[in-house]
Motif scaffolding. Structure first.
Motif, PDB file in Angstrom:
ATOM      1  N   GLY A 469     -18.122 -57.743  -2.490  1.00  0.00           N
ATOM      2  CA  GLY A 469     -18.985 -58.878  -2.787  1.00  0.00           C
ATOM      3  C   GLY A 469     -18.190 -59.960  -3.485  1.00  0.00           C
ATOM      4  N   HIS A 470     -18.731 -60.474  -4.603  1.00  0.00           N
ATOM      5  CA  HIS A 470     -18.046 -61.371  -5.535  1.00  0.00           C
ATOM      6  C   HIS A 470     -17.995 -62.830  -5.098  1.00  0.00           C
ATOM      7  N   ARG A 471     -17.752 -63.104  -3.821  1.00  0.00           N
ATOM      8  CA  ARG A 471     -17.556 -64.488  -3.389  1.00  0.00           C
ATOM      9  C   ARG A 471     -18.857 -65.290  -3.332  1.00  0.00           C
ATOM     10  N   HIS A 472     -19.979 -64.647  -3.179  1.00  0.00           N
ATOM     11  CA  HIS A 472     -21.276 -65.298  -2.966  1.00  0.00           C
ATOM     12  C   HIS A 472     -21.336 -66.001  -1.610  1.00  0.00           C
ATOM     13  N   TYR A 473     -20.491 -65.629  -0.707  1.00  0.00           N
ATOM     14  CA  TYR A 473     -20.620 -66.015   0.688  1.00  0.00           C
ATOM     15  C   TYR A 473     -19.994 -64.919   1.540  1.00  0.00           C
ATOM     16  N   THR A 474     -20.323 -64.904   2.809  1.00  0.00           N
ATOM     17  CA  THR A 474     -19.869 -63.847   3.705  1.00  0.00           C
ATOM     18  C   THR A 474     -18.530 -64.225   4.320  1.00  0.00           C
ATOM     19  N   LEU A 475     -17.580 -63.285   4.243  1.00  0.00           N
ATOM     20  CA  LEU A 475     -16.259 -63.503   4.839  1.00  0.00           C
ATOM     21  C   LEU A 475     -15.731 -62.147   5.301  1.00  0.00           C
ATOM     22  N   ASP A 476     -15.630 -61.944   6.589  1.00  0.00           N
ATOM     23  CA  ASP A 476     -15.167 -60.692   7.152  1.00  0.00           C
ATOM     24  C   ASP A 476     -13.763 -60.872   7.713  1.00  0.00           C
ATOM     25  N   VAL A 477     -12.869 -59.923   7.391  1.00  0.00           N
ATOM     26  CA  VAL A 477     -11.495 -60.000   7.888  1.00  0.00           C
ATOM     27  C   VAL A 477     -11.060 -58.643   8.407  1.00  0.00           C
ATOM     28  N   SER A 478     -10.070 -58.666   9.288  1.00  0.00           N
ATOM     29  CA  SER A 478      -9.503 -57.461   9.890  1.00  0.00           C
ATOM     30  C   SER A 478      -8.022 -57.402   9.552  1.00  0.00           C
ATOM     31  N   VAL A 479      -7.542 -56.183   9.230  1.00  0.00           N
ATOM     32  CA  VAL A 479      -6.149 -56.024   8.810  1.00  0.00           C
ATOM     33  C   VAL A 479      -5.558 -54.804   9.514  1.00  0.00           C
ATOM     34  N   ALA A 480      -4.354 -54.927  10.038  1.00  0.00           N
ATOM     35  CA  ALA A 480      -3.672 -53.778  10.634  1.00  0.00           C
ATOM     36  C   ALA A 480      -3.422 -52.742   9.559  1.00  0.00           C
ATOM     37  N   ASN A 481      -3.779 -51.477   9.825  1.00  0.00           N
ATOM     38  CA  ASN A 481      -3.604 -50.445   8.811  1.00  0.00           C
ATOM     39  C   ASN A 481      -2.394 -49.568   9.123  1.00  0.00           C
ATOM     40  N   GLY A 482      -2.251 -48.479   8.345  1.00  0.00           N
ATOM     41  CA  GLY A 482      -1.074 -47.643   8.465  1.00  0.00           C
ATOM     42  C   GLY A 482       0.078 -48.122   7.607  1.00  0.00           C
ATOM     43  N   VAL A 483      -0.078 -49.258   6.957  1.00  0.00           N
ATOM     44  CA  VAL A 483       0.964 -49.840   6.105  1.00  0.00           C
ATOM     45  C   VAL A 483       0.788 -49.307   4.684  1.00  0.00           C
ATOM     46  N   THR A 484       1.877 -48.895   4.047  1.00  0.00           N
ATOM     47  CA  THR A 484       1.778 -48.298   2.717  1.00  0.00           C
ATOM     48  C   THR A 484       2.504 -49.080   1.631  1.00  0.00           C
ATOM     49  N   ALA A 485       3.144 -50.200   1.986  1.00  0.00           N
ATOM     50  CA  ALA A 485       3.862 -50.987   0.982  1.00  0.00           C
ATOM     51  C   ALA A 485       3.980 -52.420   1.477  1.00  0.00           C
ATOM     52  N   PRO A 486       4.142 -53.375   0.534  1.00  0.00           N
ATOM     53  CA  PRO A 486       4.337 -54.766   0.946  1.00  0.00           C
ATOM     54  C   PRO A 486       5.602 -54.881   1.801  1.00  0.00           C
ATOM     55  N   PRO A 487       5.664 -55.921   2.662  1.00  0.00           N
ATOM     56  CA  PRO A 487       4.688 -57.007   2.851  1.00  0.00           C
ATOM     57  C   PRO A 487       3.471 -56.539   3.638  1.00  0.00           C
ATOM     58  N   TRP A 488       2.302 -56.991   3.182  1.00  0.00           N
ATOM     59  CA  TRP A 488       1.064 -56.584   3.816  1.00  0.00           C
ATOM     60  C   TRP A 488       0.771 -57.459   5.037  1.00  0.00           C
ATOM     61  N   PRO A 489       0.105 -56.896   6.032  1.00  0.00           N
ATOM     62  CA  PRO A 489      -0.276 -57.709   7.200  1.00  0.00           C
ATOM     63  C   PRO A 489      -1.239 -58.818   6.787  1.00  0.00           C
ATOM     64  N   ALA A 522     -25.806 -69.072  -3.641  1.00  0.00           N
ATOM     65  CA  ALA A 522     -24.907 -68.969  -2.498  1.00  0.00           C
ATOM     66  C   ALA A 522     -23.825 -70.036  -2.593  1.00  0.00           C
ATOM     67  N   LEU A 523     -22.624 -69.688  -2.133  1.00  0.00           N
ATOM     68  CA  LEU A 523     -21.501 -70.613  -2.105  1.00  0.00           C
ATOM     69  C   LEU A 523     -20.975 -70.705  -0.672  1.00  0.00           C
ATOM     70  N   GLY A 524     -19.902 -71.477  -0.486  1.00  0.00           N
ATOM     71  CA  GLY A 524     -19.304 -71.592   0.839  1.00  0.00           C
ATOM     72  C   GLY A 524     -19.924 -72.696   1.670  1.00  0.00           C
ATOM     73  N   ASP A 525     -19.383 -72.854   2.872  1.00  0.00           N
ATOM     74  CA  ASP A 525     -19.836 -73.929   3.761  1.00  0.00           C
ATOM     75  C   ASP A 525     -21.226 -73.664   4.320  1.00  0.00           C
ATOM     76  N   LYS A 526     -21.513 -72.412   4.647  1.00  0.00           N
ATOM     77  CA  LYS A 526     -22.818 -72.046   5.196  1.00  0.00           C
ATOM     78  C   LYS A 526     -23.549 -71.190   4.178  1.00  0.00           C
ATOM     79  N   LYS A 527     -24.278 -71.836   3.300  1.00  0.00           N
ATOM     80  CA  LYS A 527     -24.937 -71.129   2.199  1.00  0.00           C
ATOM     81  C   LYS A 527     -26.111 -70.301   2.727  1.00  0.00           C
ATOM     82  N   MET A 528     -26.077 -69.008   2.418  1.00  0.00           N
ATOM     83  CA  MET A 528     -27.142 -68.113   2.855  1.00  0.00           C
ATOM     84  C   MET A 528     -27.179 -66.911   1.925  1.00  0.00           C
ATOM     85  N   LEU A 529     -28.373 -66.516   1.499  1.00  0.00           N
ATOM     86  CA  LEU A 529     -28.555 -65.290   0.730  1.00  0.00           C
ATOM     87  C   LEU A 529     -28.929 -64.155   1.682  1.00  0.00           C
ATOM     88  N   GLY A 530     -28.503 -62.946   1.361  1.00  0.00           N
ATOM     89  CA  GLY A 530     -28.837 -61.833   2.234  1.00  0.00           C
ATOM     90  C   GLY A 530     -28.186 -60.541   1.797  1.00  0.00           C
TER      91      GLY A 530
END
Length: 632
Positions: A469-489, A522-530
């Motif tokens: 949570g925390h941001r007060h807006y929705t933001l979904d991201v995808s990250v390649a996994n299997g990585v155990t140390a920086p640099p992170w994808p 709500a924050l962000g460009d498209k303010k919505m509670l949910g």
């Protein structure tokens, strides 16, 4: 008063922290001279108060005093006041070294009514001296039993030093009165008939012979056995989970006075065999409740509660910031906020698993970072895990803003948490785990080593979904996994539920789903509670989306074996494939959407019938009526 020199006897049994009213009792959390949940006050002249390695009996820190003159006086105090039950007996213990120290309680009669009225009687302000230990050159264990006043009261614990002397304290314990559930700390979501082991602390029963104590359980759980641990006085109860509902316990003994009672609302969620293969759950976040009763924030939350109760998920996860931004408020106001949290989350008809957010540990009026209200007053664990079928769900505590240099971001305040999470995620797992935390590692982690450690555990163990949570807006991201140390994808932004579904289905990627506030701002460009709603099939996330408050779900049972949903959408967001689940008797399932036949998925529940699920598109400003029926 019991005093034991460490060189003369082994350490007494360590008290269980769930039964301790003191948060950060060993001064380990925070930084040198800035411990969480303790405030130092120079009362007079040249007293120095430190929290560092030199004062530690165990671990890395303890609290010390060094007087600089005959009238020197200083004290470490709790920034919160502990609620005392009238006439109850409490056991206070600590380790001490030095000369000139004292431990005492300073308080006043205080009651907070359900209408928000605080009653304080200044004529009965009291000080209870716990102990003035004798001079000791070695660490000495001190234990004292005290009695609370005969009226409701709140009191702060003080560790003081005076004069030209030096002394140090460590490992403070203020035992709760009555029954305290030590383990498990979170609601139990289990198949019916599961035997659950409960560990309880009950100081009033410590000296009672085991065969003189009678235990009773309320509806939903059947007592199988009760055993006492004579070494530490705790009790282990084994109960069979028969039905969902509250956990209700009662213990009585001739030597304990009135019966001891414990009730934990919606602690048990019991599901029939097979339900773990097809179920839903929800995630809410950043509610920022600030008072009980009627107000605009609670009114908005009522919309979410109405729909969530109709959807009937297996459980709800509250991702943090249940409490209002309380930086600078006094203790009684923080207690009032906690009462609002209990009231509002209690409106949900299913178990709620909570995590602390950054506003559960903001600084108080004493200028101290505190997690006491979440952990002690609300009685919530710092982190937790449980399984439903094949799926591991784990909640992680990243609530460390306001601690010295950590101004508003996340890290691991608890030094044991990363090792715990490593053990939980070690697997092997048949399906990807689901993890929850307040702040995503791609947002405001101020402690870089902790962020790297967290990402190594999430990505290295191929966690399927991280809910934040925390941001007060929705933001979904995808990250390649299997990585155990920086640099992170680099994270890839997901712009639709369809993109998120593709990411979640890919075992080579972890999906980070950050959800907007449920009812605050709500924050962000498209303010919505949910709130986030998720469907699980065979242990994996099969569908998910953030449902706006303007989407209303109603549920009715117009006839035996029939469940009717009415879904009304507003103008904020169209919903595709909304899953609606109903438990129905065994038989042939029929489904209709607005009177037209629809396809329903079913899952047998043994002798309990079956789960039926239909997924529905709900366009903007549309109403859908869905009927699920079972016929022999």
């Amino acid at each position: 008063m019991l005093a034991v020199n460490v060189s003369a006897a082994p350490d007494p049994p360590a008290p269980h922290q769930a039964a301790n009213w003191i948060s950060n009792p060993s001064f380990e959390e925070g930084e040198d001279n800035d411990p969480v949940d303790w405030a130092y006050f120079l009362q007079h002249e040249k007293t120095t108060g430190l929290s560092d390695k030199a004062a530690a009996r165990s671990g890395e820190r303890g609290a010390s005093f060094q007087g600089g003159g005959g009238l020197s006086y200083g004290r470490w105090i709790t920034p919160y006041s502990i609620p005392l039950e009238p006439g109850a007996k409490y056991r206070v213990s600590f380790w001490y070294r030095g000369k000139g120290g004292e431990v005492y309680l300073a308080g006043r009669p205080a009651q907070l009514s359900s209408s928000g009225n605080l009653t304080v009687n200044l004529n009965k302000k009291f000080k209870i001296s716990v102990a003035k230990p004798a001079p000791a050159t070695e660490w000495t264990y001190v234990e004292k039993e005290i009695s609370a006043p005969g009226y409701p009261a709140w009191a702060q614990l003080s560790l003081s030093g005076s004069g030209r002397d030096a002394c140090a304290f460590d490992d403070i314990h203020f035992e709760r009165a009555g029954l305290t559930l030590l383990e498990p700390r979170v609601p139990q979501i289990v198949p019916e008939g599961t035997e659950i082991t409960l560990k309880l602390n009950a100081p009033e029963l410590r000296n009672a012979p085991a065969d003189s104590v009678t235990w009773k359980t309320g509806p939903g759980a059947t007592l199988k056995s009760a055993a006492k641990n004579d070494a530490d006085g705790t009790w282990t109860l084994k109960v069979a989970a028969d039905a969902g509902g509250d956990l209700q316990l009662e213990a009585s003994a001739p030597t304990a006075g009135k019966p001891l009672k414990l009730a934990i609302p919606k602690f048990l969620r019991v599901y029939p065999a097979g339900a773990e293969k097809l179920f839903s759950f929800a995630a809410i976040t950043d509610a920022h409740f600030y008072q009980l009763g009627e107000n605009e924030r609670n009114a908005k939350f009522a919309h979410a509660v109405s729909s969530l109760n109709a959807l009937n998920p297996l459980f709800v996860i509250a991702l943090g910031d249940q409490m209002e931004i309380h930086n600078g408020l006094r203790d009684e106001e923080n207690k009032w906020i906690c009462e609002a949290v209990k009231e509002q989350l209690g409106l949900l008809s299913v178990p709620v698993l909570t995590l602390a957010g950054n506003h559960e540990i903001d600084r108080t009026y004493e200028g101290v970072g505190t997690r006491w209200y979440h952990e002690k007053y609300l009685g919530q664990p710092r982190y937790w895990s449980f399984r439903v079928g094949k799926t591991l769900f784990a909640g992680v505590d990243v609530s460390t803003p306001g601690v010295s240099t950590r101004e508003h971001g996340a890290s691991f305040l608890d030094p044991a948490q990363d090792a715990w999470l490593e053990r939980e995620l070690a697997g092997p797992h048949e399906v990807p785990p689901v993890v929850a935390a307040h702040i995503s590692p791609f947002n405001e982690w101020t402690d870089l080593p902790d962020r790297n450690r967290f990402l190594s555990l999430i990505l290295g163990n191929k966690v399927g979904v991280l809910l934040t949570g925390h941001r007060h807006y929705t933001l979904d991201v995808s990250v390649a996994n299997g990585v155990t140390a920086p640099p992170w994808p680099e994270p890839v932004t997901l712009n639709s539920p369809a993109e998120a579904a593709a990411s979640i289905a890919d075992p080579g990627r972890s999906t980070f789903l950050t959800t907007t506030s449920v009812c605050a701002f709500a924050l962000g460009d498209k303010k919505m509670l949910g709130y986030r709603y998720l469907l699980m099939k065979n242990g994996k996330v099969a569908w998910q989306d953030v449902l706006p408050l303007s989407l209303a779900v109603e549920r009715a049972e117009p006839a035996a074996g029939t469940v009717k949903f009415t879904v009304k959408n507003g103008a904020e967001k169209p919903i595709t494939g909304l899953p609606l689940l109903a438990k129905l008797p065994a038989g042939k399932i029929t489904a209709t959407v607005d009177g037209q036949p629809a396809t329903a998925e079913t899952q047998p529940l043994g002798t309990a019938g079956q789960t039926a699920c239909v997924q529905v598109d709900v366009p903007l400003n549309a109403t859908r009526e869905i009927v699920l029926s079972s016929a022999p």
